[in-house]
Design a protein around this motif. Structure first.
Motif, PDB file in Angstrom:
ATOM      1  N   ASP A 149       0.766  -1.135   0.139  1.00  0.00           N
ATOM      2  CA  ASP A 149      -0.003  -0.017   0.069  1.00  0.00           C
ATOM      3  C   ASP A 149       0.740   1.334   0.113  1.00  0.00           C
ATOM      4  OD1 ASP A 149      -2.469  -1.434   0.031  1.00  0.00           O
ATOM      5  OD2 ASP A 149      -1.986  -1.867   2.264  1.00  0.00           O
ATOM      6  N   MET A 150       2.041   1.110   0.561  1.00  0.00           N
ATOM      7  CA  MET A 150       2.938   2.437   0.607  1.00  0.00           C
ATOM      8  C   MET A 150       4.621   1.864   0.644  1.00  0.00           C
ATOM      9  SD  MET A 150       2.244   3.849   4.363  1.00  0.00           S
ATOM     10  CE  MET A 150       2.021   2.792   5.820  1.00  0.00           C
ATOM     11  N   THR A 151       5.502   2.893   0.499  1.00  0.00           N
ATOM     12  CA  THR A 151       6.718   2.284   0.274  1.00  0.00           C
ATOM     13  C   THR A 151       7.072   1.624   1.769  1.00  0.00           C
ATOM     14  OG1 THR A 151       7.229   4.034  -1.159  1.00  0.00           O
ATOM     15  CG2 THR A 151       9.173   3.166  -0.158  1.00  0.00           C
ATOM     16  N   GLY A 152       7.886   0.737   1.522  1.00  0.00           N
ATOM     17  CA  GLY A 152       8.509  -0.017   2.929  1.00  0.00           C
ATOM     18  C   GLY A 152       7.513  -0.583   3.798  1.00  0.00           C
ATOM     19  N   ASP A 153       6.418  -0.837   3.248  1.00  0.00           N
ATOM     20  CA  ASP A 153       5.401  -1.473   4.286  1.00  0.00           C
ATOM     21  C   ASP A 153       5.473  -3.094   4.193  1.00  0.00           C
ATOM     22  OD1 ASP A 153       4.345  -2.115   1.913  1.00  0.00           O
ATOM     23  OD2 ASP A 153       2.585  -1.131   2.099  1.00  0.00           O
ATOM     24  N   GLY A 154       6.341  -3.734   3.574  1.00  0.00           N
ATOM     25  CA  GLY A 154       6.605  -4.779   3.450  1.00  0.00           C
ATOM     26  C   GLY A 154       5.332  -5.966   3.213  1.00  0.00           C
ATOM     27  N   MET A 155       4.397  -5.289   2.594  1.00  0.00           N
ATOM     28  CA  MET A 155       3.330  -6.149   2.277  1.00  0.00           C
ATOM     29  C   MET A 155       3.433  -7.175   1.164  1.00  0.00           C
ATOM     30  SD  MET A 155       1.390  -5.263   4.654  1.00  0.00           S
ATOM     31  CE  MET A 155      -0.371  -5.901   4.295  1.00  0.00           C
ATOM     32  N   GLN A 162       1.618 -10.985  -0.900  1.00  0.00           N
ATOM     33  CA  GLN A 162       0.695 -11.915  -1.113  1.00  0.00           C
ATOM     34  C   GLN A 162       0.900 -13.186  -1.439  1.00  0.00           C
ATOM     35  OE1 GLN A 162      -3.411 -10.300  -2.769  1.00  0.00           O
ATOM     36  NE2 GLN A 162      -2.780 -11.666  -4.613  1.00  0.00           N
ATOM     37  N   VAL A 163       0.297 -14.213  -0.876  1.00  0.00           N
ATOM     38  CA  VAL A 163       0.847 -15.540  -1.015  1.00  0.00           C
ATOM     39  C   VAL A 163      -0.314 -16.493  -1.263  1.00  0.00           C
ATOM     40  CG1 VAL A 163       3.097 -15.395  -0.053  1.00  0.00           C
ATOM     41  CG2 VAL A 163       0.980 -16.132   1.360  1.00  0.00           C
ATOM     42  N   LYS A 206       3.660 -18.429  10.745  1.00  0.00           N
ATOM     43  CA  LYS A 206       5.053 -19.140  10.661  1.00  0.00           C
ATOM     44  C   LYS A 206       6.048 -18.768   9.682  1.00  0.00           C
ATOM     45  CE  LYS A 206       3.429 -23.274  13.500  1.00  0.00           C
ATOM     46  NZ  LYS A 206       3.403 -24.666  13.354  1.00  0.00           N
ATOM     47  N   MET A 207       5.261 -18.281   8.611  1.00  0.00           N
ATOM     48  CA  MET A 207       6.113 -17.768   7.327  1.00  0.00           C
ATOM     49  C   MET A 207       6.641 -16.338   7.547  1.00  0.00           C
ATOM     50  SD  MET A 207       3.577 -19.274   4.267  1.00  0.00           S
ATOM     51  CE  MET A 207       4.529 -18.346   3.118  1.00  0.00           C
ATOM     52  N   GLY A 208       5.970 -15.758   8.805  1.00  0.00           N
ATOM     53  CA  GLY A 208       6.756 -14.326   8.972  1.00  0.00           C
ATOM     54  C   GLY A 208       5.692 -13.452   8.769  1.00  0.00           C
ATOM     55  N   MET A 209       4.526 -13.631   8.462  1.00  0.00           N
ATOM     56  CA  MET A 209       3.561 -12.699   8.016  1.00  0.00           C
ATOM     57  C   MET A 209       2.947 -12.202   9.225  1.00  0.00           C
ATOM     58  SD  MET A 209       1.835 -14.331   4.426  1.00  0.00           S
ATOM     59  CE  MET A 209       1.179 -12.983   4.033  1.00  0.00           C
ATOM     60  N   SER A 210       2.811 -10.816   9.556  1.00  0.00           N
ATOM     61  CA  SER A 210       2.120 -10.259  10.699  1.00  0.00           C
ATOM     62  C   SER A 210       2.013  -8.889  10.530  1.00  0.00           C
ATOM     63  CB  SER A 210       3.217 -10.782  11.970  1.00  0.00           C
ATOM     64  OG  SER A 210       2.513 -10.035  13.070  1.00  0.00           O
ATOM     65  N   PRO A 211       0.672  -8.274  10.536  1.00  0.00           N
ATOM     66  CA  PRO A 211      -0.495  -9.320  10.762  1.00  0.00           C
ATOM     67  C   PRO A 211      -0.852  -9.932   9.249  1.00  0.00           C
ATOM     68  CG  PRO A 211      -1.119  -6.934  10.475  1.00  0.00           C
ATOM     69  CD  PRO A 211       0.666  -7.010  10.516  1.00  0.00           C
ATOM     70  N   ALA A 212      -1.330 -10.933   9.494  1.00  0.00           N
ATOM     71  CA  ALA A 212      -1.926 -11.633   8.114  1.00  0.00           C
ATOM     72  C   ALA A 212      -3.260 -11.528   7.841  1.00  0.00           C
ATOM     73  CB  ALA A 212      -1.662 -13.021   8.133  1.00  0.00           C
ATOM     74  N   LEU A 213      -3.800 -11.118   6.467  1.00  0.00           N
ATOM     75  CA  LEU A 213      -5.254 -11.201   6.298  1.00  0.00           C
ATOM     76  C   LEU A 213      -5.738 -12.144   5.576  1.00  0.00           C
ATOM     77  CD1 LEU A 213      -7.941  -9.657   6.610  1.00  0.00           C
ATOM     78  CD2 LEU A 213      -7.354  -8.227   4.713  1.00  0.00           C
ATOM     79  N   VAL A 241      -3.537 -15.167   1.218  1.00  0.00           N
ATOM     80  CA  VAL A 241      -3.306 -14.437   2.242  1.00  0.00           C
ATOM     81  C   VAL A 241      -2.418 -13.168   1.936  1.00  0.00           C
ATOM     82  CG1 VAL A 241      -2.207 -14.454   4.608  1.00  0.00           C
ATOM     83  CG2 VAL A 241      -3.375 -16.460   3.706  1.00  0.00           C
ATOM     84  N   TYR A 242      -2.858 -12.172   2.344  1.00  0.00           N
ATOM     85  CA  TYR A 242      -2.158 -10.743   2.291  1.00  0.00           C
ATOM     86  C   TYR A 242      -1.534 -10.315   3.827  1.00  0.00           C
ATOM     87  CZ  TYR A 242      -1.340  -5.935   0.720  1.00  0.00           C
ATOM     88  OH  TYR A 242      -0.811  -4.681   0.520  1.00  0.00           O
ATOM     89  N   GLY A 243      -0.284  -9.962   3.767  1.00  0.00           N
ATOM     90  CA  GLY A 243       0.224  -9.528   5.093  1.00  0.00           C
ATOM     91  C   GLY A 243       1.488  -8.980   4.822  1.00  0.00           C
ATOM     92  N   SER A 244       2.203  -8.432   6.093  1.00  0.00           N
ATOM     93  CA  SER A 244       3.455  -7.812   6.083  1.00  0.00           C
ATOM     94  C   SER A 244       4.484  -8.565   6.628  1.00  0.00           C
ATOM     95  CB  SER A 244       3.473  -6.483   6.948  1.00  0.00           C
ATOM     96  OG  SER A 244       4.542  -6.142   6.899  1.00  0.00           O
ATOM     97  N   VAL A 245       5.718  -8.709   6.004  1.00  0.00           N
ATOM     98  CA  VAL A 245       6.837  -9.660   6.431  1.00  0.00           C
ATOM     99  C   VAL A 245       8.072  -8.425   6.794  1.00  0.00           C
ATOM    100  CG1 VAL A 245       6.371 -11.450   5.161  1.00  0.00           C
ATOM    101  CG2 VAL A 245       7.631  -9.721   3.964  1.00  0.00           C
ATOM    102  N   SER A 246       8.938  -8.860   7.517  1.00  0.00           N
ATOM    103  CA  SER A 246      10.085  -8.148   8.098  1.00  0.00           C
ATOM    104  C   SER A 246      11.229  -8.383   7.040  1.00  0.00           C
ATOM    105  CB  SER A 246      10.266  -8.338   9.332  1.00  0.00           C
ATOM    106  OG  SER A 246      10.648  -9.754   9.745  1.00  0.00           O
TER     107      SER A 246
END
Length: 263
Positions: free
Chosen positions: A15-21, A23-24, A46-53, A69-74
């Motif tokens: 959604d924005m630069t650097g948000d780490g989002m 989709q898998v 467990k794949m490191g997606m937090s939060p995951a939707l 699933v859509y979510g943020s990774v570090s």
């Protein structure tokens, strides 16, 4: 901040630069219900997606469910550690290809192609070999100095070897689209071994494999001369063939002969 300003480290963009989002998508062997959706989110965590939707879940028969699933990774991407296989031959025009073949071989270059094993997907091999071609380029049949023998789909390896010998092929192209249980790897490895068993050392045709799931740089492991992935055009294959054939011809003429015994 641009990736250049950051150096060589970047993060996924959603959604924005650097948000780490990211989709898998994946399938779990479980019927679709609330428990299945919870299992999908557990896997995402467990794949490191937090939060995951969980954005999509659909039953695939009675015992499987497909998820998106859509979510943020570090995780970060380090661009300076990315390895790229660069093309090591020039792209030539049709005229240059034909001229080089005439000069190097003084006869047509013979190419035998097929989909081997149980693979019935001929779109890839036809795109490279048939005159209609791909991506606005004519296939190898278009080149006046190339003889193409397209064996089609579900060709057994012994049949391919026999036909290549009959045609005195300079190159053999195989297409592999089916990848379940690494079928493309097993088939290509078996094909390579069969050719090396059937031909004397140093006389094996150029062996080329193509398909969307081959890893770049895996040609040595699979026993072939070249791997071409998705998006490959006929002119790339033709240019490589000319390059490789000319290189082989040069090696043959410069190879030292064994010294003769003195009388």
């Amino acid at each position: 901040m641009s990736s250049t300003e950051q150096g060589s480290v970047i993060r996924p963009y959603g959604d924005m630069t650097g948000d780490g989002m990211i989709q898998v998508s994946f399938t779990l062997p479980i019927p679709h219900d609330k428990r299945a959706e919870g299992a999908a989110l557990q896997l995402a965590a467990k794949m490191g997606m937090s939060p995951a939707l969980l954005v999509h879940a659909k039953a695939m028969g009675d015992s499987h469910t497909f998820f998106v699933v859509y979510g943020s990774v570090s995780h970060l991407v380090e661009l300076d550690k990315v390895e790229v296989i660069e093309r090591d031959f020039p792209l030539l025009s049709a005229k240059e290809i034909n001229t080089t073949i005439k000069k190097t071989l003084r006869r047509p270059l013979v190419v035998v192609g097929a989909c081997i094993g149980t693979d019935a997907h001929t779109v890839g091999i036809d795109a490279i070999l048939n005159i209609k071609g791909f991506a606005g380029e004519k296939g190898l049949e278009y080149y006046s100095e190339v003889k193409v023998v397209n064996l089609g789909a579900q060709v057994l390896v012994p049949e391919l070897v026999e036909r290549a010998r009959e045609e005195q092929a300079d190159a053999v192209l195989v297409s592999q689209v089916v990848t379940q249980r690494d079928a493309h790897i097993h088939n290509t490895t078996a094909m390579s071994a069969a050719f090396r068993e059937a031909y004397p050392a140093g006389t094996v045709p150029l062996l080329i494999a193509g398909g969307p799931r081959f890893e770049e740089g895996s040609s040595a492991v699979l026993g072939v001369d070249r791997i071409f992935g998705k998006g490959t055009t006929p002119s790339e294959v033709a240019s490589y063939l000319v390059h490789a054939v000319a290189q082989r011809a040069g090696d043959a003429t410069t190879r030292p002969t064994a010294p003769q015994e003195q009388q």
